[in-house]
Design a protein around this motif. Structure first.
Motif, mmCIF file in Angstrom:
data_model
loop_
_atom_site.group_PDB
_atom_site.id
_atom_site.type_symbol
_atom_site.label_atom_id
_atom_site.label_comp_id
_atom_site.label_asym_id
_atom_site.label_seq_id
_atom_site.Cartn_x
_atom_site.Cartn_y
_atom_site.Cartn_z
ATOM 1 N N ASP A 156 0.802 -1.232 0.000
ATOM 2 C CA ASP A 156 0.000 0.000 0.000
ATOM 3 C C ASP A 156 0.830 1.275 0.000
ATOM 4 O OD1 ASP A 156 1.020 -0.270 2.513
ATOM 5 O OD2 ASP A 156 -0.872 0.047 3.583
ATOM 6 N N THR A 157 2.155 1.157 -0.100
ATOM 7 C CA THR A 157 3.001 2.356 -0.078
ATOM 8 C C THR A 157 3.650 2.659 -1.422
ATOM 9 O OG1 THR A 157 4.914 1.067 0.670
ATOM 10 C CG2 THR A 157 3.499 2.045 2.376
ATOM 11 N N SER A 158 3.427 1.809 -2.396
ATOM 12 C CA SER A 158 4.105 1.957 -3.687
ATOM 13 C C SER A 158 3.122 2.291 -4.796
ATOM 14 C CB SER A 158 4.860 0.669 -4.023
ATOM 15 O OG SER A 158 5.293 0.672 -5.361
ATOM 16 N N THR A 159 3.468 3.249 -5.606
ATOM 17 C CA THR A 159 2.623 3.623 -6.742
ATOM 18 C C THR A 159 2.488 2.481 -7.735
ATOM 19 O OG1 THR A 159 3.384 5.916 -6.528
ATOM 20 C CG2 THR A 159 2.274 5.326 -8.578
ATOM 21 N N ILE A 160 3.571 1.769 -7.948
ATOM 22 C CA ILE A 160 3.564 0.725 -8.984
ATOM 23 C C ILE A 160 2.709 -0.475 -8.569
ATOM 24 C CG2 ILE A 160 5.562 -0.729 -8.332
ATOM 25 C CD1 ILE A 160 6.445 -0.233 -11.359
ATOM 26 N N THR A 161 2.627 -0.765 -7.269
ATOM 27 C CA THR A 161 1.760 -1.858 -6.826
ATOM 28 C C THR A 161 0.290 -1.424 -6.834
ATOM 29 O OG1 THR A 161 2.244 -1.201 -4.536
ATOM 30 C CG2 THR A 161 3.485 -3.059 -5.444
ATOM 31 N N HIS A 162 0.039 -0.137 -6.652
ATOM 32 C CA HIS A 162 -1.332 0.363 -6.787
ATOM 33 C C HIS A 162 -1.786 0.261 -8.242
ATOM 34 C CE1 HIS A 162 -2.466 1.780 -2.824
ATOM 35 N NE2 HIS A 162 -1.277 2.355 -2.677
ATOM 36 N N ALA A 163 -0.850 0.511 -9.158
ATOM 37 C CA ALA A 163 -1.196 0.489 -10.586
ATOM 38 C C ALA A 163 -1.457 -0.926 -11.088
ATOM 39 C CB ALA A 163 -0.077 1.126 -11.403
ATOM 40 N N ARG A 164 -0.887 -1.926 -10.414
ATOM 41 C CA ARG A 164 -1.076 -3.319 -10.810
ATOM 42 C C ARG A 164 -1.151 -4.184 -9.552
ATOM 43 N NH1 ARG A 164 0.551 -5.625 -16.414
ATOM 44 N NH2 ARG A 164 0.254 -7.848 -16.172
ATOM 45 N N PRO A 165 -2.322 -4.355 -8.988
ATOM 46 C CA PRO A 165 -2.475 -5.068 -7.707
ATOM 47 C C PRO A 165 -1.941 -6.502 -7.729
ATOM 48 C CG PRO A 165 -4.468 -3.860 -8.250
ATOM 49 C CD PRO A 165 -3.591 -3.793 -9.460
ATOM 50 N N SER A 166 -1.892 -7.131 -8.913
ATOM 51 C CA SER A 166 -1.435 -8.531 -8.988
ATOM 52 C C SER A 166 0.082 -8.663 -8.966
ATOM 53 C CB SER A 166 -1.970 -9.180 -10.268
ATOM 54 O OG SER A 166 -1.440 -8.527 -11.417
ATOM 55 N N ILE A 167 0.787 -7.566 -8.892
ATOM 56 C CA ILE A 167 2.242 -7.588 -8.969
ATOM 57 C C ILE A 167 2.842 -8.332 -7.772
ATOM 58 C CG2 ILE A 167 2.956 -5.554 -7.632
ATOM 59 C CD1 ILE A 167 4.450 -4.612 -10.196
ATOM 60 N N ILE A 168 3.995 -8.985 -7.992
ATOM 61 C CA ILE A 168 4.723 -9.640 -6.897
ATOM 62 C C ILE A 168 5.741 -8.638 -6.358
ATOM 63 C CG2 ILE A 168 6.305 -11.493 -6.267
ATOM 64 C CD1 ILE A 168 5.084 -13.174 -8.491
ATOM 65 N N LEU A 169 5.664 -8.363 -5.065
ATOM 66 C CA LEU A 169 6.563 -7.383 -4.449
ATOM 67 C C LEU A 169 7.830 -8.084 -3.961
ATOM 68 C CD1 LEU A 169 6.879 -4.426 -3.601
ATOM 69 C CD2 LEU A 169 5.815 -5.013 -1.414
ATOM 70 N N LEU A 170 8.979 -7.593 -4.424
ATOM 71 C CA LEU A 170 10.283 -8.148 -4.041
ATOM 72 C C LEU A 170 11.076 -7.021 -3.369
ATOM 73 C CD1 LEU A 170 11.714 -10.906 -4.383
ATOM 74 C CD2 LEU A 170 12.821 -9.979 -6.418
ATOM 75 N N PRO A 171 10.973 -6.890 -2.056
ATOM 76 C CA PRO A 171 11.564 -5.737 -1.364
ATOM 77 C C PRO A 171 13.091 -5.767 -1.324
ATOM 78 C CG PRO A 171 9.856 -6.803 -0.022
ATOM 79 C CD PRO A 171 10.214 -7.751 -1.132
#
Length: 401
Positions: A156-171
């Motif tokens: 919920d803190t990244s613009t790119i994950t908001h733009a594509r909710p199905s994205i896999i987050l790799l911190p």
């Protein structure tokens, strides 16, 4: 002064050069220590944080599935992230995992054609809101898996994950901003962490994909890295030809028969059949026909280790010859191009021979112009195992240092 007493040497006063030396070493140690702390904390993150752990496992599974199904990893980034991305691509390819780099701006001007439905996309953006990546994201098909390597540890803190909710987050966060660590915002600690995470991803996927196929990541890497000190096997057993050959079972196959057909000469017959003269002489005239072009082969070469393509009838198309043709619509049987190499033109060599022994033998034969074969440029070496041809190697690849 008493002559019986010796004078002890005194420590000379500090000079400007000594002060500069101390400053240089102090800065170097500070940078190294700061980046070491960042890597240690990144390791702890992936040992304890559910989002990081789930993201890594899901990323490995997606990339492995793409590779196994004939797809690839497509890495995208700009600036320093793009440079890190290119290094990741090199690492993935060296362990036998097909990967390409795509610049997001070039992608919007035609390079989107690189994508295939079973590819996995890896976006590298420390900020999570890189404009070029956000502009590209809507044009990546929804069914494709997208991974975002970014500093964010929450969706919920990244613009790119908001733009594509199905994205896999790799911190890949860092413990403090570079502007605070070094008094400037140049990507340093952040790129170190991103590169380290990319290495972890490549080596993990290699273990998942390769183990269980009668080969291991180290064997694949050795075969893909015949040059330099690694290729020479310094400090290790000598690398064998079988380790550096491109195996037939790994090549893309052109679904056309390129074997010669008998030449048909027309005779005076109304039927068009009885009048055909199928030559049965000891050296019959033959003709080869195909509709396949260089472009067709390039499409297949992308999915083949080192770019080799073969037909079902043991005709191979070496990557160097393919790359040398300027016109992509050239027929692969074009006389001038000389692309297709049948097995009758291969030079067979024992795969158990070491690379260095074979290089020495070939160079001597080329220099002296003696022996049963002089190995001209463009020679296709057929590598044998138990008297069966299992793969091929271009002469130039073998001889390069």
């Amino acid at each position: 002064m008493d002559k019986g007493l010796s004078c002890s040497p005194t420590t000379p006063p500090a000079t400007e050069n000594d002060t500069l030396r101390e400053q240089v070493l102090q800065t170097a140690v500070h940078v190294l220590a700061t980046e070491a702390i960042a890597l240690q904390q990144l390791s702890e993150l992936y040992s304890t944080h559910p989002v990081a752990q789930n993201g890594f496992v899901n990323s490995v599974q997606s990339i492995a599935t793409s590779i196994r199904s004939g797809g690839k990893l497509v890495v995208i980034g700009v600036g320093k992230s793009g440079k890190i991305g290119k290094k990741m691509v090199a690492t993935f390819n060296s362990v036998g995992l097909l990967s390409v780099f795509m610049h997001p701006v070039e992608a919007l001007h035609g390079d989107l054609g690189i994508l295939r439905e079973n590819d996995t996309i890896l976006l590298i953006t420390y900020s999570g809101n890189t404009p070029e990546l956000l502009a590209l994201l809507p044009h990546i098909p929804q069914q494709m898996t997208v991974i975002a390597l970014t500093s964010h540890t929450r969706y919920d803190t990244s613009t790119i994950t908001h733009a594509r909710p199905s994205i896999i987050l790799l911190p890949a966060p860092i413990h403090e901003l570079e502007s605070k660590s070094f008094d400037l915002s140049a990507p340093t600690t952040s790129t170190t962490c991103a590169m380290a995470l990319g290495d972890a991803l490549a080596l993990t996927v290699a273990k998942v994909v390769h183990v269980g196929e009668d080969k291991f990541p180290k064997d694949v890497f050795r075969r893909n890295h015949p040059g330099g000190a690694i290729g020479l096997g310094i400090g290790k057993a000598a690398v064998k030809l079988i380790n550096v050959a491109t195996l037939f079972k790994e090549m893309s196959i052109l679904e056309e028969d390129l074997s010669p057909l008998p030449f048909i000469s027309a005779a005076s017959s109304d039927s068009g059949v009885d009048g055909c003269d199928w030559s049965r002489s000891a050296s019959p005239r033959t003709v080869q026909t195909t509709q396949a072009t260089v472009l067709d082969c390039l499409k297949l070469a992308v999915r083949s280790p080192k770019g080799w393509v073969r037909s079902q009838d043991n005709v191979v198309i070496p990557p160097r010859r393919l790359q040398a043709v300027r016109d992509p619509m050239t027929n692969i049987l074009d006389d001038k191009a000389k692309l297709a190499v049948g097995e009758e033109k291969w030079v067979r060599i024992d795969g158990d021979n070491s690379v260095e022994e074979m290089k020495t033998k070939i160079r001597a034969a080329r220099q002296e112009g003696k022996g049963e074969y002089n190995y001209p440029d463009g020679t296709v070496l057929a590598v044998m195992a138990n008297r069966v041809t299992v793969g091929v190697l271009e002469l130039e690849d073998l001889l390069q240092d």
